[in-house]
Enzyme design. Sequence first.
Site, PDB file in Angstrom:
ATOM      1  N   ASP A  13       0.947   5.595  30.747  1.00 32.48           N
ATOM      2  CA  ASP A  13       1.796   6.688  31.226  1.00 32.48           C
ATOM      3  C   ASP A  13       2.306   6.472  32.644  1.00 32.48           C
ATOM      4  OD1 ASP A  13       1.231   7.919  28.788  1.00 32.48           O
ATOM      5  OD2 ASP A  13      -0.538   8.902  29.612  1.00 32.48           O
ATOM      6  N   LYS A  16       6.605   3.500  31.867  1.00 31.64           N
ATOM      7  CA  LYS A  16       7.153   2.271  31.266  1.00 31.64           C
ATOM      8  C   LYS A  16       8.477   2.542  30.550  1.00 31.64           C
ATOM      9  CE  LYS A  16       3.300   1.830  29.007  1.00 31.64           C
ATOM     10  NZ  LYS A  16       2.472   2.840  29.681  1.00 31.64           N
ATOM     11  N   ALA A  39       1.264   5.336  21.703  1.00 33.83           N
ATOM     12  CA  ALA A  39       2.129   5.316  22.896  1.00 33.83           C
ATOM     13  C   ALA A  39       3.063   6.524  22.891  1.00 33.83           C
ATOM     14  CB  ALA A  39       2.955   4.035  22.901  1.00 33.83           C
ATOM     15  N   GLY A  40       3.444   6.942  24.082  1.00 35.32           N
ATOM     16  CA  GLY A  40       4.450   7.989  24.218  1.00 35.32           C
ATOM     17  C   GLY A  40       5.290   7.648  25.435  1.00 35.32           C
ATOM     18  N   HIS A  41       6.500   7.178  25.208  1.00 34.97           N
ATOM     19  CA  HIS A  41       7.368   6.728  26.307  1.00 34.97           C
ATOM     20  C   HIS A  41       8.532   7.697  26.452  1.00 34.97           C
ATOM     21  CE1 HIS A  41       5.787   2.321  25.830  1.00 34.97           C
ATOM     22  NE2 HIS A  41       4.839   3.205  26.056  1.00 34.97           N
ATOM     23  N   GLN A 224       0.463   1.380  26.548  1.00 33.00           N
ATOM     24  CA  GLN A 224      -0.816   1.617  27.232  1.00 33.00           C
ATOM     25  C   GLN A 224      -0.799   0.946  28.623  1.00 33.00           C
ATOM     26  OE1 GLN A 224      -1.261   0.503  23.569  1.00 33.00           O
ATOM     27  NE2 GLN A 224      -0.698   2.622  23.348  1.00 33.00           N
ATOM     28  N   GLY A 302      -0.283  15.800  24.069  1.00 34.13           N
ATOM     29  CA  GLY A 302      -0.142  17.023  24.859  1.00 34.13           C
ATOM     30  C   GLY A 302      -1.357  17.326  25.729  1.00 34.13           C
ATOM     31  N   LEU A 332       6.974   8.340  43.004  1.00 28.62           N
ATOM     32  CA  LEU A 332       6.744   8.472  44.439  1.00 28.62           C
ATOM     33  C   LEU A 332       7.011   9.906  44.877  1.00 28.62           C
ATOM     34  CD1 LEU A 332       6.128   6.757  47.013  1.00 28.62           C
ATOM     35  CD2 LEU A 332       8.599   6.633  47.366  1.00 28.62           C
ATOM     36  N   SER A 413      10.859   4.308  41.627  1.00 31.13           N
ATOM     37  CA  SER A 413      11.407   5.373  40.797  1.00 31.13           C
ATOM     38  C   SER A 413      11.107   6.711  41.456  1.00 31.13           C
ATOM     39  CB  SER A 413      10.783   5.294  39.415  1.00 31.13           C
ATOM     40  OG  SER A 413      11.100   6.445  38.670  1.00 31.13           O
TER      41      SER A 413
HETATM   42  P1  GDP Z   1       4.954   5.701  29.737  1.00 33.81           P
HETATM   43  O1  GDP Z   1       3.988   5.977  28.622  1.00 33.81           O
HETATM   44  O2  GDP Z   1       4.455   4.665  30.682  1.00 33.81           O
HETATM   45  O3  GDP Z   1       6.343   5.412  29.241  1.00 33.81           O
HETATM   46  O4  GDP Z   1       5.045   7.057  30.564  1.00 33.81           O
HETATM   47  P2  GDP Z   1       5.185   8.561  29.986  1.00 33.81           P
HETATM   48  O5  GDP Z   1       6.570   8.744  29.512  1.00 33.81           O
HETATM   49  O6  GDP Z   1       4.065   8.846  29.035  1.00 33.81           O
HETATM   50  O7  GDP Z   1       4.846   9.394  31.282  1.00 33.81           O
HETATM   51  C1  GDP Z   1       5.597   9.268  32.441  1.00 33.81           C
HETATM   52  C2  GDP Z   1       6.192  10.641  32.775  1.00 33.81           C
HETATM   53  O8  GDP Z   1       6.705  10.616  34.085  1.00 33.81           O
HETATM   54  C3  GDP Z   1       7.371  11.016  31.882  1.00 33.81           C
HETATM   55  O9  GDP Z   1       7.384  12.397  31.729  1.00 33.81           O
HETATM   56  C4  GDP Z   1       8.573  10.532  32.702  1.00 33.81           C
HETATM   57  O10 GDP Z   1       9.760  11.261  32.399  1.00 33.81           O
HETATM   58  C5  GDP Z   1       8.113  10.835  34.099  1.00 33.81           C
HETATM   59  N1  GDP Z   1       8.632   9.945  35.154  1.00 33.81           N
HETATM   60  C6  GDP Z   1       8.890   8.610  35.101  1.00 33.81           C
HETATM   61  N2  GDP Z   1       9.250   8.153  36.314  1.00 33.81           N
HETATM   62  C7  GDP Z   1       9.231   9.216  37.151  1.00 33.81           C
HETATM   63  C8  GDP Z   1       9.465   9.386  38.551  1.00 33.81           C
HETATM   64  O11 GDP Z   1       9.768   8.445  39.273  1.00 33.81           O
HETATM   65  N3  GDP Z   1       9.327  10.649  39.054  1.00 33.81           N
HETATM   66  C9  GDP Z   1       8.956  11.708  38.288  1.00 33.81           C
HETATM   67  N4  GDP Z   1       8.839  12.887  38.858  1.00 33.81           N
HETATM   68  N5  GDP Z   1       8.720  11.591  36.963  1.00 33.81           N
HETATM   69  C10 GDP Z   1       8.840  10.356  36.408  1.00 33.81           C
HETATM   70  P1  IMO Z   2       1.469   4.833  26.733  1.00 33.06           P
HETATM   71  O1  IMO Z   2       2.133   3.649  26.086  1.00 33.06           O
HETATM   72  C1  IMO Z   2      -2.244   6.761  27.951  1.00 33.06           C
HETATM   73  C2  IMO Z   2      -5.752   6.140  25.393  1.00 33.06           C
HETATM   74  C3  IMO Z   2      -6.299   7.341  24.650  1.00 33.06           C
HETATM   75  C4  IMO Z   2      -7.782   6.989  24.632  1.00 33.06           C
HETATM   76  C5  IMO Z   2      -7.768   5.481  24.453  1.00 33.06           C
HETATM   77  C6  IMO Z   2      -7.983   5.021  23.002  1.00 33.06           C
HETATM   78  O2  IMO Z   2       2.189   6.106  26.547  1.00 33.06           O
HETATM   79  O3  IMO Z   2       1.117   4.532  28.155  1.00 33.06           O
HETATM   80  P2  IMO Z   2      -6.383   4.994  20.866  1.00 33.06           P
HETATM   81  O4  IMO Z   2      -5.737   6.117  20.115  1.00 33.06           O
HETATM   82  O5  IMO Z   2      -5.427   4.001  21.420  1.00 33.06           O
HETATM   83  O6  IMO Z   2      -7.494   4.336  20.093  1.00 33.06           O
HETATM   84  O7  IMO Z   2      -7.112   5.711  22.133  1.00 33.06           O
HETATM   85  O8  IMO Z   2      -6.486   5.032  24.896  1.00 33.06           O
HETATM   86  N1  IMO Z   2      -4.313   5.849  25.164  1.00 33.06           N
HETATM   87  C7  IMO Z   2      -3.351   6.096  26.059  1.00 33.06           C
HETATM   88  N2  IMO Z   2      -3.402   6.688  27.283  1.00 33.06           N
HETATM   89  N3  IMO Z   2      -1.072   6.265  27.507  1.00 33.06           N
HETATM   90  C8  IMO Z   2      -1.005   5.641  26.305  1.00 33.06           C
HETATM   91  O9  IMO Z   2       0.114   5.015  25.880  1.00 33.06           O
HETATM   92  C9  IMO Z   2      -2.167   5.573  25.502  1.00 33.06           C
HETATM   93  N4  IMO Z   2      -2.445   5.057  24.286  1.00 33.06           N
HETATM   94  C10 IMO Z   2      -3.769   5.226  24.104  1.00 33.06           C
HETATM   95  O10 IMO Z   2      -6.042   8.540  25.340  1.00 33.06           O
HETATM   96  O11 IMO Z   2      -8.354   7.253  25.888  1.00 33.06           O
HETATM   97 MG    MG Z   3       2.982   7.558  27.752  1.00 32.43          MG
END
Ligand code: GDP
Ligand code: IMO
Ligand code: MG
Length: 430
Positions: A13, A16, A39-41, A224, A302, A332, A413
């Site tokens: 998170d 990426k 994953a959740g991007h 991850q 969530g 930042l 960012s």
């Molecule tokens: P990922 O799994 O690495 O793709 O990251 P996630 O999407 O799960 O979580 C990153 C969260 O931070 C998302 O809600 C993005 O929209 C948000 N985000 C990414 N870059 C920035 C930033 O520079 N500033 C802020 N405030 N939010 C950001």
């Molecule tokens: P992105 O790509 C954050 C964590 C889970 C748990 C551990 C094992 O969005 O960064 P799993 O279901 O993979 O066997 O769970 O890994 N986890 C993540 N934490 N971001 C993710 O993906 C994750 N994918 C798995 O919360 O602790």
């Molecule tokens: Mg994520």
Amino acid sequence: MANVAVIGSQWGDEGKGKIVDVLSSEADVVVRFQGGHNAGHTLVIDGTTYKLHLLPSGIVRPGKLSVIGNGVVVDPHALLNEIKTVKSQGLEVTHDSLLLAENASLILSVHSIMDQAMEEARGAKKLGTTGRGIGLAYEDKVARRGIRVCDLAYPDVLKEKIEKMLDHHNILLKGWGAQALSAETLYEELMSVSDEILKYSGVAWKRLDEEHKAGKKILFEGAQGHFLDIDHGTYPYVTSSNTVAGSAAAGAGVGPKMIDYVLGITKAYTTRVGTGPFPTEQENADGEMLGQRGHEFGTTTGRKRRCGWFDAVLVRQAIKTGGIDGIALTKLDVLDGFDELKICVGYEIDGETFDHLPASCAAQAKAKPIYETMPGWSETTYGARSYAQLPAAAVKYVKHIEELIEAPVALLSTSPERDDTILMQDLFID
Ligand code: GDP
Ligand code: IMO
Ligand code: MG
């Protein structure tokens, strides 16, 4: 420099999805190579939010090829649902724009059922998985009883394979006093989507080779983060794949030399979802403020993310063991308004000082962070698009991170939006 691997350097998170989206303006192909729909991007483009789980982030840009590589574990129902969701948001996903490796492993309903049952059995010691069956699907893959995309084309063989796979799982289920699963049900679950899935499937390694030979730029999108890696992470509180850039080659079907630059996506503080050691965690007003300002709730489940200060020891370790050339420092802006900021520069464990996180989970749990304190800034950095817009204290914070982690900041960012990004190094110079 042409092909970039984007990977998380903390516990996931890090942002990426946003960074892959920014860089994909200059790339031709985006490939996922490990993980699954755990994953959740998140991508935010002109106010519209896209949450991607299995689809590579290049899917939002017309004309780009998205590849789901062989190293990914694919829940076919989740994939089709996600395609439906993004189509309802106006994106195009066609058999030309999405390629699913024929040798990718499948997640079946038995995997998520077992994942959730095992978590329940662990009670207070649960790992906090996403419950999506990721670990169980990788277990079956490594145990050589997994089902792959290509098996869908051979229904008779598929049936036999499901029966063999269930021989294993049903013994466990019976031992727990739970009901055994029927091979027929799993077979029908797969056959109901097999035609649709097979339309996306193909020989991904060959296509990547062709794109590479034609001089196309390829982005490898990690899921991850480094400390969720099955080898390098805070084992056993990890995911079941190698998340490091080293796994991009094996998980996509390309040679390691195809990756020219490894970009480690790094949050300007630290978060973690699920259970496990987290030395700089702040279970106090600072942690709450980081969580609120950063909207730190899991994109997939969530769940509230745990929050803490930037850990330079961890990120430096990710850089060394993961071969990271430079980082993208994200979020930042979330640090705006803090009087002071802390950075972890070492640990104290049982009276001894450490400049790295040791492998033992018992030692990790005891790690007390040694902090440096830096002045914060009251000005806003939200949405800044040039280095000159940053307050002096923010520049100092970034520079000090570079020194501590022994790698340059290639990108900054400052908001979720695609364009609120400061490019410090051109990663795509040929
Ligand atoms: P990922 O799994 O690495 O793709 O990251 P996630 O999407 O799960 O979580 C990153 C969260 O931070 C998302 O809600 C993005 O929209 C948000 N985000 C990414 N870059 C920035 C930033 O520079 N500033 C802020 N405030 N939010 C950001
Ligand atoms: P992105 O790509 C954050 C964590 C889970 C748990 C551990 C094992 O969005 O960064 P799993 O279901 O993979 O066997 O769970 O890994 N986890 C993540 N934490 N971001 C993710 O993906 C994750 N994918 C798995 O919360 O602790
Ligand atoms: Mg994520």
